[in-house]
Scaffold this motif. Structure first.
Motif, short mmCIF file in Angstrom:
data_model
loop_
_atom_site.label_atom_id
_atom_site.label_comp_id
_atom_site.label_asym_id
_atom_site.label_seq_id
_atom_site.Cartn_x
_atom_site.Cartn_y
_atom_site.Cartn_z
N LYS A 43 -2.08 -8.83 -1.05
CA LYS A 43 -1.53 -8.44 -2.35
C LYS A 43 0.00 -8.45 -2.32
O LYS A 43 0.64 -8.85 -3.29
CB LYS A 43 -2.05 -7.06 -2.76
CG LYS A 43 -3.49 -7.07 -3.23
CD LYS A 43 -3.90 -5.73 -3.77
CE LYS A 43 -3.49 -5.53 -5.18
NZ LYS A 43 -4.01 -6.45 -6.19
N ALA A 96 2.47 -10.36 -4.79
CA ALA A 96 3.21 -9.49 -5.70
C ALA A 96 4.72 -9.57 -5.50
O ALA A 96 5.47 -9.55 -6.48
CB ALA A 96 2.74 -8.06 -5.52
N LYS A 123 7.21 -7.55 -7.94
CA LYS A 123 6.64 -6.20 -7.91
C LYS A 123 7.12 -5.47 -6.66
O LYS A 123 7.38 -6.08 -5.64
CB LYS A 123 5.11 -6.26 -7.89
CG LYS A 123 4.48 -6.77 -9.15
CD LYS A 123 2.97 -6.72 -9.03
CE LYS A 123 2.29 -7.25 -10.26
NZ LYS A 123 0.82 -7.24 -10.09
N SER A 124 7.19 -4.16 -6.75
CA SER A 124 7.60 -3.35 -5.60
C SER A 124 6.41 -3.07 -4.68
O SER A 124 5.25 -3.18 -5.09
CB SER A 124 8.21 -2.04 -6.07
OG SER A 124 7.19 -1.16 -6.52
N VAL A 162 5.57 -0.17 -3.65
CA VAL A 162 4.90 1.01 -4.21
C VAL A 162 3.92 0.59 -5.31
O VAL A 162 2.80 1.08 -5.36
CB VAL A 162 5.93 2.03 -4.74
CG1 VAL A 162 5.25 3.15 -5.50
CG2 VAL A 162 6.78 2.57 -3.60
N ASP A 163 4.35 -0.33 -6.16
CA ASP A 163 3.47 -0.82 -7.22
C ASP A 163 2.21 -1.46 -6.62
O ASP A 163 1.10 -1.23 -7.10
CB ASP A 163 4.17 -1.85 -8.11
CG ASP A 163 5.24 -1.24 -8.98
OD1 ASP A 163 5.21 -0.01 -9.22
OD2 ASP A 163 6.13 -2.00 -9.43
N VAL A 164 2.40 -2.25 -5.59
CA VAL A 164 1.27 -2.93 -4.95
C VAL A 164 0.34 -1.92 -4.30
O VAL A 164 -0.89 -2.01 -4.44
CB VAL A 164 1.78 -3.97 -3.93
CG1 VAL A 164 0.63 -4.56 -3.14
CG2 VAL A 164 2.57 -5.05 -4.62
N HIS A 165 0.90 -0.95 -3.63
CA HIS A 165 0.09 0.10 -2.99
C HIS A 165 -0.72 0.85 -4.04
O HIS A 165 -1.92 1.07 -3.88
CB HIS A 165 0.98 1.05 -2.21
CG HIS A 165 0.23 2.06 -1.41
ND1 HIS A 165 -0.25 3.23 -1.94
CD2 HIS A 165 -0.14 2.05 -0.11
CE1 HIS A 165 -0.87 3.91 -1.00
NE2 HIS A 165 -0.83 3.22 0.12
N ASN A 166 -0.07 1.23 -5.12
CA ASN A 166 -0.75 1.96 -6.19
C ASN A 166 -1.85 1.11 -6.84
O ASN A 166 -2.92 1.62 -7.19
CB ASN A 166 0.24 2.45 -7.23
CG ASN A 166 1.13 3.54 -6.70
OD1 ASN A 166 0.84 4.19 -5.71
ND2 ASN A 166 2.28 3.72 -7.35
N GLU A 167 -1.57 -0.17 -6.99
CA GLU A 167 -2.55 -1.08 -7.58
C GLU A 167 -3.79 -1.19 -6.69
O GLU A 167 -4.92 -1.12 -7.16
CB GLU A 167 -1.89 -2.45 -7.74
CG GLU A 167 -2.65 -3.45 -8.55
CD GLU A 167 -1.84 -4.73 -8.72
OE1 GLU A 167 -2.21 -5.75 -8.12
OE2 GLU A 167 -0.82 -4.68 -9.45
#
Length: 109
Positions: free
Chosen positions: A61, A65, A70-71, A73-78
């Motif tokens: 991801k 991403a 994308k950051s 953090v965004d990827v982790h949250n996703e």
């Protein structure tokens, strides 16, 4: 590893994830799973395999991403939103301690 063993390992991982979706702190999370000790060397091996799965998904991801801006953090949250049971079990157990001396059998997923 035979195809039967590979499928049995997958079945165990899915069973643990199904149980973790209900309660990742359930003390019986790893109970009554045929072949768990033989195929994973015990619950720690299952946790290592699940962490390995998480990290593989996260890396893939991230590669896609970051190219899109994308950051991390965004990827982790996703990924957490996509795989809440997997993240819950990893949050419930200290898998960092297991990575200090991983067992090859556990990582063969």
């Amino acid at each position: 590893m035979s195809w039967a063993d590979l499928h049995a390992r997958t079945d165990i991982l899915h069973a643990v994830l199904d149980r973790a979706a209900r309660d990742p702190f359930d003390p019986t999370l790893f109970d009554d799973l045929p072949g768990l000790d033989r195929l994973f060397g015990g619950p720690d091996g299952v946790l290592l395999a699940l962490r390995h799965r998480w990290e593989n998904h996260l890396v893939v991801k991230l590669e896609h991403a970051l190219a899109q801006g994308k950051s991390v953090v965004d990827v982790h949250n996703e990924l957490t939103a996509e795989q809440p049971a997997l993240r819950a079990i990893l949050d419930a157990y200290d898998t960092d301690r297991l990575y200090r001396s991983p067992r090859p059998r556990a990582l063969a997923s």
